[in-house]
Write an enzyme that holds these catalytic residues in place. Structure first.
Site, mmCIF file in Angstrom:
data_model
loop_
_atom_site.group_PDB
_atom_site.id
_atom_site.type_symbol
_atom_site.label_atom_id
_atom_site.label_comp_id
_atom_site.label_asym_id
_atom_site.label_seq_id
_atom_site.Cartn_x
_atom_site.Cartn_y
_atom_site.Cartn_z
ATOM 1 N N VAL A 56 5.041 4.119 3.840
ATOM 2 C CA VAL A 56 3.674 4.180 3.290
ATOM 3 C C VAL A 56 3.493 2.951 2.405
ATOM 4 O O VAL A 56 4.274 2.721 1.478
ATOM 5 C CB VAL A 56 3.458 5.462 2.464
ATOM 6 C CG1 VAL A 56 2.034 5.522 1.939
ATOM 7 C CG2 VAL A 56 3.776 6.699 3.300
ATOM 8 N N ALA A 82 8.649 3.170 0.497
ATOM 9 C CA ALA A 82 7.517 2.393 0.000
ATOM 10 C C ALA A 82 7.484 1.060 0.747
ATOM 11 O O ALA A 82 8.477 0.324 0.767
ATOM 12 C CB ALA A 82 7.664 2.158 -1.495
ATOM 13 N N LYS A 83 6.348 0.805 1.378
ATOM 14 C CA LYS A 83 6.218 -0.448 2.138
ATOM 15 C C LYS A 83 5.601 -1.483 1.203
ATOM 16 O O LYS A 83 4.510 -1.272 0.644
ATOM 17 C CB LYS A 83 5.318 -0.193 3.345
ATOM 18 C CG LYS A 83 5.565 -1.114 4.509
ATOM 19 C CD LYS A 83 4.822 -0.596 5.737
ATOM 20 C CE LYS A 83 4.903 -1.576 6.871
ATOM 21 N NZ LYS A 83 4.031 -1.171 7.981
ATOM 22 N N ILE A 84 6.301 -2.590 1.020
ATOM 23 C CA ILE A 84 5.929 -3.573 -0.008
ATOM 24 C C ILE A 84 5.712 -4.925 0.668
ATOM 25 O O ILE A 84 6.578 -5.373 1.435
ATOM 26 C CB ILE A 84 7.083 -3.731 -1.043
ATOM 27 C CG1 ILE A 84 7.588 -2.365 -1.535
ATOM 28 C CG2 ILE A 84 6.679 -4.653 -2.175
ATOM 29 C CD1 ILE A 84 6.741 -1.677 -2.555
#
Ligand code: G3P
Length: 220
Positions: A56, A82-84
């Site tokens: 996400v 967590a997509k960064i």
């Protein structure tokens, strides 16, 4: 190679997960916006369908807000990554999140040097965008191969998730160069499954069987 679905469409995810071959899901802001549904509700439902990493993405540009957003989504379910984005702020966020035990997927990776920085910051996954490299005249699969080789050469534990895959050649190429994960739009799973000789072969088996009177009580 693990297979992830690259979509936020819960109906599609349910359908393909029922095949028993979906190891995870990746989403991004564009995919979420396309669905037009409540993102938290969709992600929560996806975590109930697929027992694997669900990426996400954060949408902030500064470190503190990225970290805050990442913590928020990671708290929804233990499988959420967590997509960064691959920026200087993103690297700092990944460093902090990695120290806290939040898993991360560094996205929008277009070079080996970017992938190395992401791995050094502690990224769990890096996502080279194969199709978008091809779009600008580069060789997306060569990028994946170079990242895989670099991570192996230097003993980096970050996994290589090939993204922006558009056709069968991309998938077989990922297998050839040793990508850890390929994330696929649902239509590519249909293409992986289908073969005209499977269809014609099956039709012939069934027709021959139907013509065989002596065969009919085999399963009784
Ligand atoms: O995972 C990234 C992917 O969604 C981007 O694909 O086809 O828009 O480059 P594409």
């Amino acid at each position: 190679m693990q297979i992830f679905l690259d979509t936020a469409n819960v109906t599609d995810i349910k359908q393909y997960a029922s095949w028993g071959i979906v190891d995870g899901v990746t989403t991004n802001p564009s995919l979420m916006a396309k669905e037009g549904t409540d993102p938290k509700a969709a992600i929560t439902e996806i975590t109930q369908v697929v027992d694997g990493p669900i990426s996400v993405e954060v949408v902030a540009e500064d470190v503190d807000t990225m970290v805050e957003q990442a913590r928020t989504v990671a708290a929804w379910h233990p499988n959420i990554y967590a997509k960064i984005p691959m920026t200087a702020a993103g690297l700092q966020a990944v460093k902090q999140l990695s120290a806290e035990g939040v898993k991360t997927n560094v996205t929008l990776v277009f070079s080996v040097t970017q992938a190395l920085l992401a791995a050094k910051a502690g990224a769990t996954l890096v996502s080279p965008f194969v199709g978008r490299v091809d779009d600008i005249g580069g060789e997306g699969l060569t990028l994946v191969a170079d990242i895989v080789q670099t991570f192996r050469e230097y003993g980096l534990s970050t996994l290589v998730l090939a993204a922006s895959l558009r056709h069968m050649g991309h998938i077989t190429g990922c297998l050839r160069v040793g990508a850890d994960i390929a994330t696929l739009p649902p239509r590519l799973l249909d293409q992986m499954l289908a073969h005209p000789q499977t269809d014609s072969g099956l039709a012939k088996f069934n027709a021959d069987w139907a013509d065989c009177d002596a065969c009919q009580n085999l399963y009784q």
